[in-house]
Motif scaffolding. Structure first.
Motif, mmCIF file in Angstrom:
data_model
loop_
_atom_site.group_PDB
_atom_site.id
_atom_site.type_symbol
_atom_site.label_atom_id
_atom_site.label_comp_id
_atom_site.label_asym_id
_atom_site.label_seq_id
_atom_site.Cartn_x
_atom_site.Cartn_y
_atom_site.Cartn_z
ATOM 1 N N GLY A 93 28.968 64.190 71.059
ATOM 2 C CA GLY A 93 28.850 65.624 70.798
ATOM 3 C C GLY A 93 29.219 65.970 69.364
ATOM 4 N N THR A 94 30.286 65.375 68.859
ATOM 5 C CA THR A 94 30.702 65.611 67.471
ATOM 6 C C THR A 94 29.627 65.144 66.497
ATOM 7 O OG1 THR A 94 33.025 65.354 68.088
ATOM 8 C CG2 THR A 94 32.479 65.128 65.755
ATOM 9 N N ALA A 95 29.054 63.961 66.776
ATOM 10 C CA ALA A 95 27.987 63.435 65.912
ATOM 11 C C ALA A 95 26.774 64.357 65.921
ATOM 12 C CB ALA A 95 27.598 62.036 66.364
ATOM 13 N N MET A 96 26.452 64.922 67.083
ATOM 14 C CA MET A 96 25.329 65.860 67.181
ATOM 15 C C MET A 96 25.547 67.062 66.277
ATOM 16 S SD MET A 96 24.659 65.680 71.322
ATOM 17 C CE MET A 96 23.882 67.292 71.382
ATOM 18 N N PHE A 97 26.754 67.597 66.294
ATOM 19 C CA PHE A 97 27.020 68.784 65.485
ATOM 20 C C PHE A 97 27.006 68.474 63.999
ATOM 21 C CE2 PHE A 97 28.169 70.819 69.416
ATOM 22 C CZ PHE A 97 27.836 72.141 69.182
ATOM 23 N N HIS A 98 27.477 67.312 63.614
ATOM 24 C CA HIS A 98 27.399 66.941 62.197
ATOM 25 C C HIS A 98 25.935 66.835 61.765
ATOM 26 C CE1 HIS A 98 31.605 66.596 61.554
ATOM 27 N NE2 HIS A 98 31.792 65.530 62.325
ATOM 28 N N PHE A 99 25.091 66.283 62.631
ATOM 29 C CA PHE A 99 23.658 66.191 62.343
ATOM 30 C C PHE A 99 23.050 67.584 62.225
ATOM 31 C CE2 PHE A 99 19.256 66.233 63.786
ATOM 32 C CZ PHE A 99 18.672 65.213 63.051
ATOM 33 N N ILE A 100 23.382 68.463 63.175
ATOM 34 C CA ILE A 100 22.844 69.825 63.183
ATOM 35 C C ILE A 100 23.288 70.590 61.941
ATOM 36 C CG2 ILE A 100 22.979 72.062 64.354
ATOM 37 C CD1 ILE A 100 23.176 70.446 67.010
ATOM 38 N N PHE A 101 24.569 70.510 61.610
ATOM 39 C CA PHE A 101 25.083 71.249 60.454
ATOM 40 C C PHE A 101 24.423 70.775 59.160
ATOM 41 C CE2 PHE A 101 29.441 72.964 62.054
ATOM 42 C CZ PHE A 101 28.786 73.560 63.117
ATOM 43 N N SER A 102 24.261 69.466 59.027
ATOM 44 C CA SER A 102 23.621 68.933 57.831
ATOM 45 C C SER A 102 22.185 69.432 57.730
ATOM 46 C CB SER A 102 23.647 67.405 57.866
ATOM 47 O OG SER A 102 22.946 66.863 56.769
ATOM 48 N N ARG A 103 21.492 69.452 58.857
ATOM 49 C CA ARG A 103 20.093 69.894 58.884
ATOM 50 C C ARG A 103 19.985 71.382 58.538
ATOM 51 N NH1 ARG A 103 15.361 67.905 60.903
ATOM 52 N NH2 ARG A 103 13.810 69.414 61.635
ATOM 53 N N LEU A 104 20.860 72.194 59.109
ATOM 54 C CA LEU A 104 20.798 73.638 58.871
ATOM 55 C C LEU A 104 21.191 73.987 57.437
ATOM 56 C CD1 LEU A 104 22.213 75.088 62.211
ATOM 57 C CD2 LEU A 104 19.834 74.716 61.547
ATOM 58 N N GLU A 105 22.126 73.244 56.897
ATOM 59 C CA GLU A 105 22.514 73.469 55.497
ATOM 60 C C GLU A 105 21.328 73.245 54.567
ATOM 61 O OE1 GLU A 105 26.155 72.176 52.491
ATOM 62 O OE2 GLU A 105 25.692 70.948 54.252
ATOM 63 N N LYS A 106 20.557 72.190 54.822
ATOM 64 C CA LYS A 106 19.376 71.901 54.001
ATOM 65 C C LYS A 106 18.289 72.953 54.217
ATOM 66 C CE LYS A 106 20.132 66.891 54.029
ATOM 67 N NZ LYS A 106 19.637 65.587 54.556
ATOM 68 N N GLN A 107 18.096 73.372 55.487
ATOM 69 C CA GLN A 107 17.036 74.343 55.763
ATOM 70 C C GLN A 107 17.334 75.702 55.162
ATOM 71 O OE1 GLN A 107 16.182 72.805 60.180
ATOM 72 N NE2 GLN A 107 14.667 74.263 59.483
ATOM 73 N N ALA A 108 18.596 76.103 55.157
ATOM 74 C CA ALA A 108 18.950 77.381 54.547
ATOM 75 C C ALA A 108 18.575 77.399 53.078
ATOM 76 C CB ALA A 108 20.442 77.648 54.734
ATOM 77 N N LYS A 109 18.791 76.282 52.403
ATOM 78 C CA LYS A 109 18.449 76.189 50.978
ATOM 79 C C LYS A 109 16.937 76.119 50.787
ATOM 80 C CE LYS A 109 22.727 74.102 49.229
ATOM 81 N NZ LYS A 109 23.557 74.492 50.363
ATOM 82 N N GLN A 110 16.251 75.355 51.629
ATOM 83 C CA GLN A 110 14.803 75.202 51.505
ATOM 84 C C GLN A 110 14.069 76.513 51.777
ATOM 85 O OE1 GLN A 110 13.897 72.024 54.207
ATOM 86 N NE2 GLN A 110 14.613 70.411 52.827
#
Length: 301
Positions: A93-110
């Motif tokens: 579960g923790t790994a999932m959230f790290h993946f999600i947060f990293s993805r959303l951080e990039k998408q917000a910038k893109q």
């Protein structure tokens, strides 16, 4: 343990559905493959291209869908997911959230727009609320999940004077969306209502619209029955018609129908601060089962 995150494929669906149905508290518990696939194409919510599975040693151990909803000033992202019951407490579960947060951080910038992510933590599932706190998320609000079990003698308020009830059709999609948005301050689209009415989960007996004698739509209720377990996701009344017995009549009628169809257990959710709604549900014997706490994280461009 090496975890691999990849996009969902249609061939994964049966495994995902089985995983969801092993978790009795999952919002989609009891779902079938066709219904799951239809949900990925909800209009305006960008779900299919943001649905992932998590694998280790070629075994799917978790899945999650990110639901992107465009608001005026930001994009709201809701997550629907689960870790297989046999693989919990191993850091997945923790790994999932790290993946999600990293993805959303990039998408917000893109996409040059803020993203507001909501984590829906169920208090009965070990670690869900703790995870939200550990990741620095802010508690946004809380919902009480109420349960009625068993369905004994039900109070009948559906014969109230001046109220009529009927099954909605696609032609009622505009009114259905307007009632929902007026009651909850939402932005439900007509297209999403049409998509729902045309889907496999639509049951004419369990979708009810209340009108006055002139045919003016006043309120709506819908329920989902899977086996003997039922949920009532929506009871909504236009604000101008509230406190006139419309919600009470709709709840009375849907509970009668659920009981006649063999339901033994009914759950619904209500905002913790909504005293009036909780009072209504308690009149029918609903009691708190558990809480769902919504945690929020923001990602800026």
């Amino acid at each position: 343990m090496e975890l691999i995150f990849r996009l969902h494929r249609r061939s994964d669906t049966d495994v995902i559905v089985s995983m969801i149905n092993r978790e009795p508290l999952h919002l989609m518990n009891g779902i079938v493959a066709e219904e799951f696939e239809q949900g990925l194409d909800e209009p305006g919510e960008r779900i299919r291209d943001n649905t992932f599975v998590v694998e280790t040693e070629q075994t799917i151990v978790a899945c999650f869908s990110l639901c992107f909803v465009k608001r005026d000033s930001h994009i709201a992202v809701y997550c629907y997911g689960t870790v297989d019951t046999d693989w919990r407490r191993r850091g997945i579960g923790t790994a999932m959230f790290h993946f999600i947060f990293s993805r959303l951080e990039k998408q917000a910038k893109q996409e040059c727009i803020p993203i507001h992510f909501i984590h829906r933590a169920i208090t009965l599932i070990p670690g869900e609320t703790t995870l939200g706190i550990q990741l620095g998320m802010q508690e946004q609000n809380s919902l009480e999940i109420l349960r009625l079990n068993p369905l004994l003698e039900l109070k009948d308020f559906s014969q109230a004077s001046g109220l009529l009830f009927r099954t909605p059709t696609v032609t009622d999609a505009q009114s259905w969306a307007e009632i929902y948005n007026d009651a909850f301050g939402g932005n439900r689209s007509v297209e999403s209502v049409v998509h729902e009415f045309q889907g496999t989960g639509f049951s004419p007996n369990l979708y009810i619209m209340c009108t006055d004698t002139a045919g003016e739509p006043m309120g709506i209720v819908l329920s989902i029955l899977r086996g003997t377990q039922a949920r009532i996701p929506t009871v909504a009344v236009r604000r101008e018609y509230q406190k006139r017995g419309v919600g009470k009549a709709l709840l009375s009628l849907i509970l009668q129908r659920l009981k006649a169809l063999g339901a033994e257990d009914v759950r619904l959710s209500v905002e913790s601060k909504n005293i009036a709604a909780k009072s209504l549900y308690h009149q029918y014997g609903f009691q708190q089962d558990y809480m769902r706490i919504n945690y929020a994280a923001k990602f800026l461009p």
